[in-house]
Design an enzyme around this catalytic site. Structure first.
Site, mmCIF file in Angstrom:
data_model
loop_
_atom_site.group_PDB
_atom_site.id
_atom_site.type_symbol
_atom_site.label_atom_id
_atom_site.label_comp_id
_atom_site.label_asym_id
_atom_site.label_seq_id
_atom_site.Cartn_x
_atom_site.Cartn_y
_atom_site.Cartn_z
ATOM 1 N N GLY A 1 0.801 -1.226 0.000
ATOM 2 C CA GLY A 1 0.000 0.000 0.000
ATOM 3 C C GLY A 1 0.829 1.269 0.000
ATOM 4 C CB CYS B 1 2.536 2.103 4.675
ATOM 5 S SG CYS B 1 3.851 1.740 5.820
ATOM 6 N N GLY C 1 1.174 23.581 3.019
ATOM 7 C CA GLY C 1 0.706 22.725 4.109
ATOM 8 C C GLY C 1 1.810 22.474 5.116
ATOM 9 C CD GLU D 1 -0.998 25.040 7.894
ATOM 10 O OE1 GLU D 1 -0.604 24.017 7.324
ATOM 11 O OE2 GLU D 1 -2.201 25.244 8.161
ATOM 12 N N GLY E 1 -3.317 17.394 3.025
ATOM 13 C CA GLY E 1 -4.186 16.370 3.615
ATOM 14 C C GLY E 1 -4.579 15.284 2.637
ATOM 15 N NE ARG E 2 -2.576 9.767 1.929
ATOM 16 C CZ ARG E 2 -2.139 9.478 0.698
ATOM 17 N NH1 ARG E 2 -1.405 10.349 0.029
ATOM 18 N NH2 ARG E 2 -2.429 8.319 0.133
ATOM 19 C CB ALA F 1 1.535 2.608 8.796
ATOM 20 C CG HIS G 1 23.915 6.895 33.462
ATOM 21 N ND1 HIS G 1 23.464 8.168 33.198
ATOM 22 C CD2 HIS G 1 25.251 6.976 33.682
ATOM 23 C CE1 HIS G 1 24.515 8.999 33.269
ATOM 24 N NE2 HIS G 1 25.601 8.296 33.556
#
Ligand SMILES: Cc1cc2nc3c(=O)[nH]c(=O)nc-3n(C[C@H](O)[C@H](O)[C@H](O)COP(=O)(O)OP(=O)(O)OC[C@H]3O[C@@H](n4cnc5c(N)ncnc54)[C@H](O)[C@@H]3O)c2cc1C
Length: 473
Positions: free
Chosen positions: A38, A40, A175, A198, A265-266, A314, A439
């Site tokens: 996909g 991702c 954006g 933006e 945006g999506r 994702a 540490h």
């Protein structure tokens, strides 16, 4: 072709859904029009983060190495190799996950699918798939705002940008959300002159306000130009692109660039997949309606991932896909969204989990305290030569429950997983503060932020009286 569970779309929502349903004994068909993995794997998380890694390397070679006493000369960026590396990683992951899907006995059908009715998916150029249960995971697509000239040849979305064969000398990014700021950060390290336009008044506007301010400060230092509260009004193409905008005070401005990245945006992929024929309720902007079991308005049809419109991530898609598969095979599961990590792979990185400080104060009023530990006081951060940023813990003061962690700085996207576990386990601020952190590590900053919140930091001077009183509340 008949199956128990049909999965429409093979991205991070779809392939985990198919694998989980197969693990639970179902006969599964996975319908994918392109490559399994996909957005991702092919054009999203994976290719962008391979670029991020190159950006880190350029920064290290350009400045960090010298601070550590390692002198390198003749640093060059071979962008063709960067692109080849990206493709190698993408192809390897696509092949890997395709192999895993097949090894689970899942039948993969290549082609575009759409519902014919509530028990059949028609596949372009292939056989119909009739199913007992279905899971819709068709993902999302880049949105384009209604701006004149925005579809011109010098305007690209994230997929188009990832395919360029030359780094643009000047780029304007429309954006300042997650995708926009990630590319701004990468391209500035790649040597581009970057401008962000933006519409809202801040970068990453849904993130914790302190994190947004810190990123803004860091970008300013890196000479990234930002026009916030600015509305794009048009793009004119010639040898270069000129983006016009109107600032919040009504004045007009223009930016000239070699490329415009549109990152506004999506939207969910709900069109032309036959949702109407299947009777599945959806909103063209918000996606397919689902309950916590990922069940749609048709009880034997589920939806997961970006098309379900909750988060566009994702990792939430993975979990939603698994939950949809469990419910589709007669089990009971729900998605718990209390501890979703929000990671932004900029320089400096930004990550959060749980509530932002503003959300915590909205829900718990005055019963909220925060602790903040700067990386400048963390030994390991100094060794990394990365002293920008901090860890902030947010808790409610009646029971001490940890509500959120926000991190800006080195490895923030890794460190935030401590907060994921803490919030999932309903840890208190004492649990975090009294734990033993290795540490020297960056993770000590998480523990120490909790100690600041409790009013007993070890590696910072005592808080000033007002802050101390606030912390003790
Ligand atoms: C530039 C960019 C960077 C990103 N970075 C990150 C990140 O770092 N971390 C993160 O968590 N998220 C990131 N995301 C978001 C992440 O990619 C998405 O949230 C995730 O891919 C959604 O998974 P999905 O399965 O819902 O959809 P998708 O991944 O879009 O998959 C949907 C699949 O369905 C197929 N399909 C669609 N319609 C049909 C049909 N009718 N028939 C057959 N097949 C069909 C598509 O071909 C596609 O393979 C990023 C996104 C972008 C664009």
């Amino acid at each position: 072709m008949e199956c128990d569970v049909a999965v429409l779309g093979g991205g991070p929502g779809g392939y985990p859904a198919a694998i989980r349903a197969a693990q639970l004994g179902a006969k599964v068909v996975l319908i994918e029009q392109d490559r399994i993995g996909g957005t991702c794997i092919t054009v999203g998380c994976i290719p962008t983060k391979t670029w991020v890694q190159t950006a880190h390397a350029l920064k290290d070679a350009g400045s960090t190495f010298a601070q550590l006493g390692v002198n390198v000369t003749g640093v060059e960026h071979d962008f063709a190799v960067t692109q080849k590396n990206k493709e190698t990683i993408v192809n390897g992951l696509v092949n890997g996950i395709t192999g895993v899907v097949k090894a689970n006995g899942i039948e993969v059908v290549n082609g575009r699918g759409s519902f014919k009715d509530d028990h059949t998916i028609a596949v372009d150029g292939g056989e119909d798939v009739s199913f007992g249960q279905a899971i819709i995971t068709t993902g999302s697509h880049a949105l384009s705002p209604p701006v004149d000239g925005i579809d011109g040849p010098l305007c690209v979305d994230s997929t188009g940008l990832l395919q360029v064969d030359q780094i643009p000398k000047r780029v304007v990014i429309l954006g300042g959300g997650v995708i926009g700021v990630e590319f701004a950060s990468i391209l500035q390290h790649f040597g581009s002159q970057v401008t962000i336009v933006e519409m809202l008044d801040s970068l990453i506007p849904t993130e914790d306000a302190d994190a947004s301010k810190e990123l803004h400060r860091a970008f300013k230092k890196r000479d990234i130009t930002m026009h916030l509260g600015a509305r794009a009004t048009g793009v004119q193409d010639g040898d270069s692109a000129v983006l016009s905008f109107e600032a919040s005070d009504g004045t007009a401005g223009q930016v000239e660039a070699d490329l415009v990245l549109v990152a506004t945006g999506r939207g969910p992929n709900v069109a032309d997949i036959g949702l109407e024929a299947a009777g599945v309720r959806f909103d063209p902007r918000k996606g397919i309606e689902t309950d916590a079991a990922m069940r749609t308005s048709v009880p034997h049809i589920f939806a997961a991932g970006d098309v379900a419109g909750r988060w566009q991530l994702a990792h939430t898609s993975f979990r939603e896909g698994e939950v949809a598969a469990e419910n589709a095979t007669g089990h009971e599961a729900e998605v718990d969204y209390a501890a979703v990590p929000r990671c932004i792979y900029t320089d400096p990185e930004v990550a959060g989990v749980g509530l932002t400080e503003a959300q915590a104060r909205e829900r718990h009023g005055d019963d909220v305290a925060v602790g903040r530990m700067p990386f400048s006081a963390n030994a390991r951060a100094q060794m990394y030569a990365e002293k920008t940023g901090w860890v902030k813990t947010i808790h409610e003061t009646r029971y001490g429950e940890l509500l959120g962690i926000v991190i800006v700085g080195p490895q923030a996207t890794e460190l935030v997983n401590a907060g994921v576990i803490g919030i999932t386990a309903e840890a208190t601020i004492e649990t975090i503060g009294d734990s033993i952190a290795a540490h020297p590590t960056l993770a000590e900053a998480v523990k120490e932020a909790a100690l600041v919140a409790l009013g007993r930091p070890i590696h910072l001077p005592p808080a000033r009286p007002r802050a101390k009183a606030a912390a003790a509340r």
